[in-house]
Design a protein around this motif. Sequence first.
Motif, PDB file in Angstrom:
ATOM      1  N   ILE A   1      74.452  20.718 -31.169  1.00  0.00           N
ATOM      2  CA  ILE A   1      73.483  21.713 -31.641  1.00  0.00           C
ATOM      3  C   ILE A   1      74.189  23.033 -31.927  1.00  0.00           C
ATOM      4  N   LEU A   2      75.032  23.471 -31.010  1.00  0.00           N
ATOM      5  CA  LEU A   2      75.745  24.729 -31.197  1.00  0.00           C
ATOM      6  C   LEU A   2      76.679  24.659 -32.404  1.00  0.00           C
ATOM      7  N   THR A   3      77.395  23.548 -32.521  1.00  0.00           N
ATOM      8  CA  THR A   3      78.322  23.387 -33.644  1.00  0.00           C
ATOM      9  C   THR A   3      77.589  23.364 -34.974  1.00  0.00           C
ATOM     10  N   SER A   4      76.528  22.575 -35.025  1.00  0.00           N
ATOM     11  CA  SER A   4      75.764  22.448 -36.258  1.00  0.00           C
ATOM     12  C   SER A   4      75.095  23.763 -36.638  1.00  0.00           C
ATOM     13  N   PHE A   5      74.565  24.465 -35.652  1.00  0.00           N
ATOM     14  CA  PHE A   5      73.939  25.761 -35.930  1.00  0.00           C
ATOM     15  C   PHE A   5      74.978  26.733 -36.496  1.00  0.00           C
ATOM     16  N   GLY A   6      76.160  26.731 -35.897  1.00  0.00           N
ATOM     17  CA  GLY A   6      77.223  27.595 -36.400  1.00  0.00           C
ATOM     18  C   GLY A   6      77.612  27.256 -37.822  1.00  0.00           C
ATOM     19  N   ILE A   7      77.695  25.965 -38.134  1.00  0.00           N
ATOM     20  CA  ILE A   7      78.025  25.543 -39.498  1.00  0.00           C
ATOM     21  C   ILE A   7      76.960  26.028 -40.477  1.00  0.00           C
ATOM     22  N   GLY A   8      75.711  25.844 -40.096  1.00  0.00           N
ATOM     23  CA  GLY A   8      74.620  26.262 -40.963  1.00  0.00           C
ATOM     24  C   GLY A   8      74.635  27.752 -41.246  1.00  0.00           C
ATOM     25  N   ARG A   9      74.876  28.526 -40.214  1.00  0.00           N
ATOM     26  CA  ARG A   9      74.904  29.984 -40.403  1.00  0.00           C
ATOM     27  C   ARG A   9      76.106  30.411 -41.257  1.00  0.00           C
TER      28      ARG A   9
ATOM     29  N   LEU B   1      68.679  25.913 -37.285  1.00  0.00           N
ATOM     30  CA  LEU B   1      68.238  25.280 -36.039  1.00  0.00           C
ATOM     31  C   LEU B   1      67.597  23.923 -36.309  1.00  0.00           C
ATOM     32  N   LEU B   2      66.811  23.833 -37.367  1.00  0.00           N
ATOM     33  CA  LEU B   2      66.180  22.558 -37.708  1.00  0.00           C
ATOM     34  C   LEU B   2      67.232  21.502 -38.015  1.00  0.00           C
ATOM     35  N   VAL B   3      68.215  21.861 -38.843  1.00  0.00           N
ATOM     36  CA  VAL B   3      69.292  20.922 -39.180  1.00  0.00           C
ATOM     37  C   VAL B   3      70.071  20.538 -37.923  1.00  0.00           C
TER      38      VAL B   3
ATOM     39  N   ALA C   1      71.490  16.497 -33.972  1.00  0.00           N
ATOM     40  CA  ALA C   1      71.942  16.222 -32.603  1.00  0.00           C
ATOM     41  C   ALA C   1      71.000  15.329 -31.818  1.00  0.00           C
ATOM     42  N   ILE C   2      69.712  15.300 -32.172  1.00  0.00           N
ATOM     43  CA  ILE C   2      68.751  14.592 -31.318  1.00  0.00           C
ATOM     44  C   ILE C   2      68.206  13.337 -32.002  1.00  0.00           C
ATOM     45  N   CYS C   3      67.280  13.513 -32.918  1.00  0.00           N
ATOM     46  CA  CYS C   3      66.666  12.302 -33.491  1.00  0.00           C
ATOM     47  C   CYS C   3      66.142  12.531 -34.901  1.00  0.00           C
ATOM     48  N   GLY C   4      66.915  13.212 -35.712  1.00  0.00           N
ATOM     49  CA  GLY C   4      66.586  13.320 -37.118  1.00  0.00           C
ATOM     50  C   GLY C   4      65.227  13.941 -37.402  1.00  0.00           C
ATOM     51  N   ASN C   5      64.445  13.239 -38.227  1.00  0.00           N
ATOM     52  CA  ASN C   5      63.165  13.762 -38.690  1.00  0.00           C
ATOM     53  C   ASN C   5      62.220  14.118 -37.558  1.00  0.00           C
ATOM     54  N   SER C   6      62.163  13.271 -36.521  1.00  0.00           N
ATOM     55  CA  SER C   6      61.243  13.520 -35.408  1.00  0.00           C
ATOM     56  C   SER C   6      61.589  14.816 -34.688  1.00  0.00           C
ATOM     57  N   ALA C   7      62.884  15.070 -34.494  1.00  0.00           N
ATOM     58  CA  ALA C   7      63.301  16.302 -33.826  1.00  0.00           C
ATOM     59  C   ALA C   7      62.982  17.518 -34.687  1.00  0.00           C
ATOM     60  N   ILE C   8      63.226  17.405 -35.984  1.00  0.00           N
ATOM     61  CA  ILE C   8      62.907  18.511 -36.883  1.00  0.00           C
ATOM     62  C   ILE C   8      61.417  18.815 -36.830  1.00  0.00           C
ATOM     63  N   ALA C   9      60.609  17.748 -36.870  1.00  0.00           N
ATOM     64  CA  ALA C   9      59.165  17.922 -36.837  1.00  0.00           C
ATOM     65  C   ALA C   9      58.706  18.538 -35.521  1.00  0.00           C
ATOM     66  N   ALA C  10      59.358  18.172 -34.403  1.00  0.00           N
ATOM     67  CA  ALA C  10      58.963  18.691 -33.097  1.00  0.00           C
ATOM     68  C   ALA C  10      59.411  20.129 -32.888  1.00  0.00           C
TER      69      ALA C  10
ATOM     70  N   ALA D   1      59.995  22.387 -35.260  1.00  0.00           N
ATOM     71  CA  ALA D   1      59.425  23.314 -36.248  1.00  0.00           C
ATOM     72  C   ALA D   1      58.331  24.219 -35.689  1.00  0.00           C
ATOM     73  N   PRO D   2      57.310  23.673 -34.979  1.00  0.00           N
ATOM     74  CA  PRO D   2      56.280  24.577 -34.456  1.00  0.00           C
ATOM     75  C   PRO D   2      56.781  25.483 -33.338  1.00  0.00           C
ATOM     76  N   VAL D   3      57.808  25.060 -32.626  1.00  0.00           N
ATOM     77  CA  VAL D   3      58.339  25.870 -31.526  1.00  0.00           C
ATOM     78  C   VAL D   3      58.988  27.140 -32.063  1.00  0.00           C
ATOM     79  N   ILE D   4      59.748  27.009 -33.155  1.00  0.00           N
ATOM     80  CA  ILE D   4      60.457  28.165 -33.705  1.00  0.00           C
ATOM     81  C   ILE D   4      59.702  28.792 -34.876  1.00  0.00           C
ATOM     82  N   ARG D   5      58.496  28.282 -35.148  1.00  0.00           N
ATOM     83  CA  ARG D   5      57.652  28.799 -36.236  1.00  0.00           C
ATOM     84  C   ARG D   5      58.383  28.748 -37.582  1.00  0.00           C
ATOM     85  N   ALA D   6      58.923  27.576 -37.866  1.00  0.00           N
ATOM     86  CA  ALA D   6      59.665  27.402 -39.113  1.00  0.00           C
ATOM     87  C   ALA D   6      58.721  27.311 -40.299  1.00  0.00           C
TER      88      ALA D   6
END
Length: 357
Positions: free
Chosen positions: A116-124, A134-136, A141-150, A152-157
Amino acid sequence: MTKTINRFPLHSLHALLPGIGLCIAITAAAYSLQAVEVSLFGKAWLEALVLAILLGTATRSLWSPGKRWEAGICFSAHTLLEISVVLLGASISAANVLSLGPALLAGIAAVVAAAILTSFGIGRLLGLPARMALLVACGNAICGNSAIAAVAPVIRADAKDVASSIAFTAVLGVVVVLGLPVLGLAAGMTGLSFGVFAGMTVYAVPQVLAATVPLGAQAVQIGTVVKLVRVLMLGPVCFVLSLLSPRLAPEKPDGSDMTFRPAPTKRPGFAEFVPWFILGFVALMLCRSFGLVPVGAIAPLNQVATVLTVISMAALGLGVDARTVAKAGGRVTTAVILSLAGLGALSLLLLSALHLR
């Protein structure tokens, strides 16, 4: 569509029906197209979840839903999505987790956090807004589409960020399923090592099954359990993100964003730290662990969760301007590819550290 509607009283049900009905119609069309794919090719190259986003976005490009549709679309995009996250808890039990042993469990958690940290850094570094990065990162890191969907509402994407992240992650997920068995066979990996590797790198549980079958039953079993443990990380990750979310600055109109804003002066309540659907996810997982969820109910609950997620993706697609998604395409694609490569490298390091061959 920027208005967020998370809760509605019962007397407002009539206001929800048009939008919900529209999202269900798009969902039905998505499942129909998936069935056509299976009939023609023997498998679905694009799953209903991705097709729902594409169809919703196409609909939005040709026609902009008015106020009559808005309430139901927002309800589908948020509340139905949160309910689907809760239902995911039924797919995991403590027995599944403990069967892997403490060393591998700790390793999975460490790899997920590092990914998660590595991917977030790459994205930024590639210029993605913080929320999309954060979504990417979480999807990778977790479970693709399901993680993105879960997440999204937490970070108000924004809907456009969710749609972009899922679309490009889904396409790469298909490539991984096809290429990973070839890599495992060429490298001479055993069922145990490949099961761990596939469980750590493939996005969705069904994709893990497809990727591990060529290397035998042990690879399928180990890969599935490792994948479920990665899904279990969704709860702690969402909890941490719920603490960080209030500090994320709102995106500017042009899509760029600042990194952080000062902490709010008002002390947030417990519900703001831990979203209700994460508590529900953990509660249902504990119920499964203590045998309170009938075995026969697990598959139907997963199916309901999947359908609700697809309906939510249709709703998100209806709030997306296709031109905005296309504008971010190159950067998101590069971020997803590099993030997946990083996850693969971290997973190989875990195999080496645990002497799994």
